[in-house]
Design a protein around this motif. Sequence first.
Motif, mmCIF file in Angstrom:
data_model
loop_
_atom_site.group_PDB
_atom_site.id
_atom_site.type_symbol
_atom_site.label_atom_id
_atom_site.label_comp_id
_atom_site.label_asym_id
_atom_site.label_seq_id
_atom_site.Cartn_x
_atom_site.Cartn_y
_atom_site.Cartn_z
ATOM 1 N N GLN A 115 -53.902 30.225 -32.926
ATOM 2 C CA GLN A 115 -54.233 29.999 -31.585
ATOM 3 C C GLN A 115 -53.012 29.655 -30.934
ATOM 4 O O GLN A 115 -51.832 29.818 -31.576
ATOM 5 C CB GLN A 115 -54.967 28.631 -31.611
ATOM 6 N N LYS A 116 -52.825 29.480 -29.582
ATOM 7 C CA LYS A 116 -51.577 29.076 -28.989
ATOM 8 C C LYS A 116 -50.700 28.222 -29.490
ATOM 9 O O LYS A 116 -51.212 26.943 -29.555
ATOM 10 C CB LYS A 116 -52.272 28.795 -27.427
ATOM 11 N N GLU A 117 -49.646 28.455 -29.759
ATOM 12 C CA GLU A 117 -48.486 27.671 -30.326
ATOM 13 C C GLU A 117 -48.908 26.909 -31.787
ATOM 14 O O GLU A 117 -48.449 25.815 -32.366
ATOM 15 C CB GLU A 117 -48.600 26.389 -29.302
ATOM 16 N N ASN A 118 -50.032 27.465 -32.380
ATOM 17 C CA ASN A 118 -50.481 27.072 -33.616
ATOM 18 C C ASN A 118 -50.707 28.032 -34.767
ATOM 19 O O ASN A 118 -51.536 28.981 -34.268
ATOM 20 C CB ASN A 118 -51.592 26.143 -33.499
ATOM 21 N N ILE A 119 -50.448 27.837 -35.955
ATOM 22 C CA ILE A 119 -50.892 28.684 -37.076
ATOM 23 C C ILE A 119 -52.120 28.000 -37.730
ATOM 24 O O ILE A 119 -51.855 26.884 -37.951
ATOM 25 C CB ILE A 119 -49.993 29.088 -37.875
ATOM 26 N N ILE A 120 -53.147 28.582 -37.651
ATOM 27 C CA ILE A 120 -54.434 27.936 -38.285
ATOM 28 C C ILE A 120 -54.601 28.217 -39.857
ATOM 29 O O ILE A 120 -54.822 27.368 -40.555
ATOM 30 C CB ILE A 120 -55.558 28.274 -37.597
ATOM 31 N N PHE B 260 -42.001 37.500 -43.757
ATOM 32 C CA PHE B 260 -43.212 37.666 -42.570
ATOM 33 C C PHE B 260 -43.306 36.472 -41.896
ATOM 34 O O PHE B 260 -43.471 35.278 -42.523
ATOM 35 C CB PHE B 260 -44.549 37.969 -43.393
ATOM 36 N N SER B 261 -43.340 36.614 -40.783
ATOM 37 C CA SER B 261 -43.517 35.278 -39.860
ATOM 38 C C SER B 261 -44.532 35.756 -38.535
ATOM 39 O O SER B 261 -44.471 36.616 -38.028
ATOM 40 C CB SER B 261 -42.360 34.596 -39.482
ATOM 41 N N ALA B 262 -45.080 34.797 -37.866
ATOM 42 C CA ALA B 262 -45.979 34.898 -36.928
ATOM 43 C C ALA B 262 -46.118 34.067 -36.047
ATOM 44 O O ALA B 262 -46.077 32.722 -36.299
ATOM 45 C CB ALA B 262 -47.487 35.418 -37.226
ATOM 46 N N GLU B 263 -46.040 34.166 -34.698
ATOM 47 C CA GLU B 263 -46.303 33.163 -33.550
ATOM 48 C C GLU B 263 -47.010 33.697 -32.526
ATOM 49 O O GLU B 263 -47.280 34.907 -32.427
ATOM 50 C CB GLU B 263 -44.858 32.865 -33.104
ATOM 51 N N PHE B 264 -47.407 32.818 -31.766
ATOM 52 C CA PHE B 264 -48.533 33.103 -30.408
ATOM 53 C C PHE B 264 -47.996 31.950 -29.573
ATOM 54 O O PHE B 264 -48.484 30.892 -29.532
ATOM 55 C CB PHE B 264 -49.941 32.933 -30.958
ATOM 56 N N HIS C 132 -59.289 35.469 -24.445
ATOM 57 C CA HIS C 132 -59.413 35.252 -25.846
ATOM 58 C C HIS C 132 -58.181 34.115 -26.073
ATOM 59 O O HIS C 132 -56.968 34.595 -25.901
ATOM 60 C CB HIS C 132 -59.614 36.363 -26.531
ATOM 61 N N SER C 133 -58.392 33.322 -26.998
ATOM 62 C CA SER C 133 -57.212 32.154 -27.417
ATOM 63 C C SER C 133 -57.159 32.279 -28.622
ATOM 64 O O SER C 133 -56.272 31.426 -29.301
ATOM 65 C CB SER C 133 -57.453 31.081 -26.846
ATOM 66 N N PRO D 43 -62.740 34.844 -28.501
ATOM 67 C CA PRO D 43 -62.719 33.759 -27.398
ATOM 68 C C PRO D 43 -62.773 32.381 -27.964
ATOM 69 O O PRO D 43 -63.181 32.224 -29.365
ATOM 70 C CB PRO D 43 -63.977 33.998 -26.723
ATOM 71 N N LEU D 44 -62.414 31.600 -27.350
ATOM 72 C CA LEU D 44 -62.480 29.912 -27.996
ATOM 73 C C LEU D 44 -63.983 29.630 -28.235
ATOM 74 O O LEU D 44 -64.699 29.990 -27.566
ATOM 75 C CB LEU D 44 -61.964 29.263 -26.702
#
Lengths: 112, 114
Positions: B50-55, B65-69, B29-30, B96-97
Amino acid sequence: TQLLEQSPQFLSIQEGENLTVYCNSSSVFSSLQWYRQEPGEGPVLLVTVVTGGEVKKLKRLTFQFGDARKDSSLHITAAQPGDTGLYLCAGRTTDSWGKLQFGAGTQVVVTP
Amino acid sequence: NAGVMQNPRHLVRRRGQEARLRCSPMKGHSHVYWYRQLPEEGLKFMVYLQKENIIDESGMPKERFSAEFPKEGPSILRIQQVVRGDSAAYFCASSPLGIVNEQYFGPGTRLTVT
């Protein structure tokens, strides 16, 4: 105000009886999921419906998506104590890419 | 096939401290999502990554508040200078993608601010 209204909020029935939970909205959803959540745990996915008018069956559970994709229902036949839990509907609106909007839930209690 | 993993399951913080919540998505899952469930309230969307991106971060409070992947490792939800109102169950979900319809949830992290 919840985008998805669930009814009833609470349902207590005897083992062997049938029950129906409703999930209604004025918005159109591209997909709708039903989850069941136990105390202290995360929601567990039961089913996803995508097509208006779609009916899906999972053993004693029947899920229906309204023709206009604004509402859904969950029907349980011959309920068992193991069906006890919080049932949540969640939908993704047509203008939302990934966000799920959740209803407040219906607490179902099935007594032996 | 391991499900979505979250840790810690329970976290106690004093007012003003920082809270870090971790989420490892299901294998393959991405997409990762964070939701918050306040006492007596329903699940509310916070952020979609998603990986390295906030959608989509439309549900995130503007401050603290902050979030990262990141490319490697779990997704992190970070709450700075916690207040009592931050006490809640925080759930992570993954999908999943290409199949954003079905989100699978982890067991949650129960945050208590004293």
